[in-house]
Design a protein around this motif. Structure first.
Motif, PDB file in Angstrom:
ATOM      1  N   ILE A  75       0.901  -1.235  -0.012  1.00  0.00           N
ATOM      2  CA  ILE A  75      -0.118  -0.099   0.024  1.00  0.00           C
ATOM      3  C   ILE A  75       0.971   1.500  -0.009  1.00  0.00           C
ATOM      4  CG2 ILE A  75      -1.704   1.240   1.239  1.00  0.00           C
ATOM      5  CD1 ILE A  75      -2.549  -1.235   2.386  1.00  0.00           C
ATOM      6  N   PRO A  76       0.758   2.285  -1.048  1.00  0.00           N
ATOM      7  CA  PRO A  76       1.621   3.307  -1.046  1.00  0.00           C
ATOM      8  C   PRO A  76       1.529   4.141   0.125  1.00  0.00           C
ATOM      9  CG  PRO A  76      -0.312   3.604  -2.535  1.00  0.00           C
ATOM     10  CD  PRO A  76      -0.369   2.069  -1.960  1.00  0.00           C
ATOM     11  N   ARG A  77       2.529   4.745   0.644  1.00  0.00           N
ATOM     12  CA  ARG A  77       2.518   5.739   1.672  1.00  0.00           C
ATOM     13  C   ARG A  77       2.014   7.138   1.299  1.00  0.00           C
ATOM     14  NH1 ARG A  77       5.126   6.706   6.847  1.00  0.00           N
ATOM     15  NH2 ARG A  77       5.369   9.027   7.144  1.00  0.00           N
ATOM     16  N   ILE A  78       1.053   7.663   2.150  1.00  0.00           N
ATOM     17  CA  ILE A  78       0.854   9.109   1.859  1.00  0.00           C
ATOM     18  C   ILE A  78       0.887   9.905   3.165  1.00  0.00           C
ATOM     19  CG2 ILE A  78      -1.253  10.660   1.383  1.00  0.00           C
ATOM     20  CD1 ILE A  78      -2.515   8.168  -0.055  1.00  0.00           C
ATOM     21  N   ASP A  79       1.772  10.868   3.300  1.00  0.00           N
ATOM     22  CA  ASP A  79       1.959  11.702   4.520  1.00  0.00           C
ATOM     23  C   ASP A  79       0.638  12.332   4.878  1.00  0.00           C
ATOM     24  OD1 ASP A  79       4.789  11.060   4.527  1.00  0.00           O
ATOM     25  OD2 ASP A  79       5.248  12.739   3.301  1.00  0.00           O
ATOM     26  N   ILE A  80       0.492  12.498   6.240  1.00  0.00           N
ATOM     27  CA  ILE A  80      -0.748  13.185   6.798  1.00  0.00           C
ATOM     28  C   ILE A  80      -0.714  14.562   6.686  1.00  0.00           C
ATOM     29  CG2 ILE A  80      -1.714  13.859   9.062  1.00  0.00           C
ATOM     30  CD1 ILE A  80      -1.515  11.040  10.085  1.00  0.00           C
ATOM     31  N   PRO A  81      -1.528  15.192   6.106  1.00  0.00           N
ATOM     32  CA  PRO A  81      -1.633  16.728   6.040  1.00  0.00           C
ATOM     33  C   PRO A  81      -1.638  17.299   7.272  1.00  0.00           C
ATOM     34  CG  PRO A  81      -3.046  15.955   4.287  1.00  0.00           C
ATOM     35  CD  PRO A  81      -2.629  14.567   5.381  1.00  0.00           C
ATOM     36  N   LEU A  82      -0.776  18.322   7.593  1.00  0.00           N
ATOM     37  CA  LEU A  82      -0.845  19.198   8.977  1.00  0.00           C
ATOM     38  C   LEU A  82      -1.274  20.230   9.053  1.00  0.00           C
ATOM     39  CD1 LEU A  82       3.053  18.412   9.687  1.00  0.00           C
ATOM     40  CD2 LEU A  82       0.705  16.877  10.417  1.00  0.00           C
ATOM     41  N   ASP A  83      -1.689  20.796  10.151  1.00  0.00           N
ATOM     42  CA  ASP A  83      -2.611  21.978  10.433  1.00  0.00           C
ATOM     43  C   ASP A  83      -1.434  22.883  10.238  1.00  0.00           C
ATOM     44  OD1 ASP A  83      -3.732  24.290  11.446  1.00  0.00           O
ATOM     45  OD2 ASP A  83      -4.854  22.898  13.126  1.00  0.00           O
ATOM     46  N   GLU A  84      -1.675  24.067   9.415  1.00  0.00           N
ATOM     47  CA  GLU A  84      -1.078  25.159   8.823  1.00  0.00           C
ATOM     48  C   GLU A  84      -0.798  25.842   9.960  1.00  0.00           C
ATOM     49  OE1 GLU A  84       0.628  25.746   6.138  1.00  0.00           O
ATOM     50  OE2 GLU A  84      -0.085  23.806   5.019  1.00  0.00           O
ATOM     51  N   SER A  85      -1.658  26.391  10.786  1.00  0.00           N
ATOM     52  CA  SER A  85      -1.351  27.201  12.107  1.00  0.00           C
ATOM     53  C   SER A  85      -0.527  26.544  13.322  1.00  0.00           C
ATOM     54  CB  SER A  85      -2.854  27.637  12.689  1.00  0.00           C
ATOM     55  OG  SER A  85      -3.572  26.476  13.049  1.00  0.00           O
ATOM     56  N   ASP A  86      -0.557  24.976  13.067  1.00  0.00           N
ATOM     57  CA  ASP A  86       0.097  24.583  14.169  1.00  0.00           C
ATOM     58  C   ASP A  86       0.669  22.894  13.680  1.00  0.00           C
ATOM     59  OD1 ASP A  86       1.481  23.113  16.447  1.00  0.00           O
ATOM     60  OD2 ASP A  86      -0.028  24.227  17.871  1.00  0.00           O
ATOM     61  N   LYS A  87       1.806  23.057  12.996  1.00  0.00           N
ATOM     62  CA  LYS A  87       2.044  21.561  12.705  1.00  0.00           C
ATOM     63  C   LYS A  87       2.491  20.737  13.540  1.00  0.00           C
ATOM     64  CE  LYS A  87       3.912  23.770   8.267  1.00  0.00           C
ATOM     65  NZ  LYS A  87       2.856  23.138   7.426  1.00  0.00           N
ATOM     66  N   ARG A  88       2.333  20.838  14.794  1.00  0.00           N
ATOM     67  CA  ARG A  88       2.106  19.587  15.812  1.00  0.00           C
ATOM     68  C   ARG A  88       0.960  18.907  15.691  1.00  0.00           C
ATOM     69  NH1 ARG A  88       2.329  22.451  21.448  1.00  0.00           N
ATOM     70  NH2 ARG A  88       0.950  23.717  20.316  1.00  0.00           N
ATOM     71  N   TYR A  89       0.146  19.277  15.007  1.00  0.00           N
ATOM     72  CA  TYR A  89      -1.393  18.603  14.736  1.00  0.00           C
ATOM     73  C   TYR A  89      -1.630  18.113  13.368  1.00  0.00           C
ATOM     74  CZ  TYR A  89      -1.889  20.289  19.759  1.00  0.00           C
ATOM     75  OH  TYR A  89      -1.732  20.523  21.147  1.00  0.00           O
TER      76      TYR A  89
END
Length: 415
Positions: free
Chosen positions: A48-62
């Motif tokens: 299964i190909p890997r897709i990175d989780i999109p992060l919150d632009e205002s706080d990339k910890r989430y």
């Protein structure tokens, strides 16, 4: 702890769970077909190909998130990635009340099986004569005192929880709205599920101190049977229908575990229904705090994965509704943590391989598991379920069901 060491730790348990006590080779014989199980070969499994989780632009910890009224945006994200985070479904006050109730549940030993029907007179007498060691929220040294079963998985016991704030969360209009949007229907039934907590494994200002005993297990699984659900093979389809019918007949709700079982048998992909699961975070949950992880976009590929190992794992695990990914499968190292703020909820497609990663911080992880399914009525199963829910809701001190809650709990009809 590294992924390699996690693999070693689970390997023996994984082999026992997947193979059982008998031979690694078996026959799938439903009276019409017989298929010999083949040895599992990780090199032949669909990647299964890997897709990175999109992060919150205002706080990339989430992870990237939406509000419940962003229906178009959250629906598009869910369709593409197989999960979505909805923020602010609980207010700060509701988060505090939920955390307080979780601790009260632990301190009062609400996870004990005897709490379902109430302790016997003998049990009450024993408690008076030899009071059990209690968990106290303000004293971590007591957090080993009779910790609930399933602590290794970060789940607080086997029993569904019927308490005021937990029930309030289940009838929360924002939570309902998000589920209704994604399931594309209004008539829903909410599952009566459990609470979760990961104890912190590190001590503040003591970076070299790690409490390995409180480490939860690394896990990756499906809460469905991928082969029965997605493949056109006649043997799996016939077995899926038979197993679903038998399972539904067994749900009497005389046993509390029936509330946990009810959403695992979801038929097959041919039914065209959307099946989802979810959890609500009571406190900020960053990557190192441990908790929910998922293989992003997995729902687009589950059928190919299942087809590639149907003659090995498919035959071996044909009767399971919780299917653990083999620790030798390349997929095992692919999930990503979904970090969320307090008051956020993640909903995922049930076709998504998911699980949890252990805590590696001085912060606890606290959550509530929640599912919904299409409402149904007029059957003995529906009547039994409603009777038990009504009894438990009535016992929840201070709780009052709203009109929406009565429908979600199966106590009133959807008009």
């Amino acid at each position: 702890m590294t992924l390699d060491s996690e693999r070693r730790d689970v390997a023996v348990t994984q082999t026992t769970l997947n193979h059982g006590m008998g031979s690694a080779l078996s026959y799938f014989d439903n009276g019409q077909d017989a298929v010999q199980e083949q040895p599992f070969d990780p090199s032949t499994v669909y990647a299964i190909p890997r897709i990175d989780i999109p992060l919150d632009e205002s706080d990339k910890r989430y992870a990237k998130c939406f509000t419940s009224d962003q229906t178009t945006e959250l629906s598009e994200f869910f369709r593409e990635y197989g999960f979505v985070v909805i923020r602010d479904v609980l207010t700060e006050d509701e988060c505090r009340a939920s955390i307080d109730e979780l601790w009260t549940f632990l301190e009062s030993r609400g996870y004990k099986l005897r709490e379902w029907d109430g302790p016997t007179e003998h049990e009450k007498q024993m408690d008076e004569e030899r009071p059990p060691a209690r968990i106290r929220r303000d004293d971590p040294s007591t957090w080993d005192n009779d910790w609930p079963p399933m602590g290794h998985a970060g789940i607080l016991g086997y029993l569904p929880v019927f308490r005021k704030q937990v029930l309030q969360n289940r009838q929360n209009p924002k939570i309902y709205s998000a589920f209704a949007t994604l399931m594309q229907r209004q008539d829903l039934l909410v599952n009566q599920g459990r609470l979760g907590m990961f104890r912190p494994t590190r001590v503040k200002d003591e970076p070299d101190t790690i409490n390995q005993k409180w480490k939860t297990a690394y896990s990756l699984h499906w809460d469905l049977n991928p082969w029965r659900y997605s493949l056109d093979d006649a043997i799996f389809l016939r077995d899926a229908k038979k197993h679903q019918k038998e399972s539904q007949q067994q749900l009497t709700y005389e046993e509390p575990c029936d509330f946990i079982k009810e959403n695992s048998e979801i038929g097959s992909e041919k039914d065209g229904s959307i099946n989802v699961q979810g959890l609500i975070n009571f406190a900020d949950n960053q990557v190192e705090d441990g908790g929910f992880q998922i293989v992003v976009g997995c729902h687009h590929h589950m059928a190919k994965w299942a087809d590639s190992c149907k003659e090995s794992m498919g035959v071996r695990m044909r009767r399971r509704t919780l299917v653990k990914v083999d620790c030798d499968d390349p997929l095992y190292g692919q999930p990503q943590r979904v970090a969320m703020r307090a008051g956020s909820m993640v909903i995922w497609d049930q076709r998504m391989a998911h699980g949890s990663a252990p805590n590696d911080s001085c912060n606890p992880r606290m959550c509530q598991f929640i599912k919904v399914l299409p409402a149904y009525s007029g059957t003995s199963q529906a009547r039994n379920r409603a009777r038990v829910v009504q009894q438990k809701v009535a016992e929840a001190k201070g709780f009052e069901a709203t009109d929406l809650g009565n429908r979600l709990f199966g106590l009133a009809e959807w008009s």
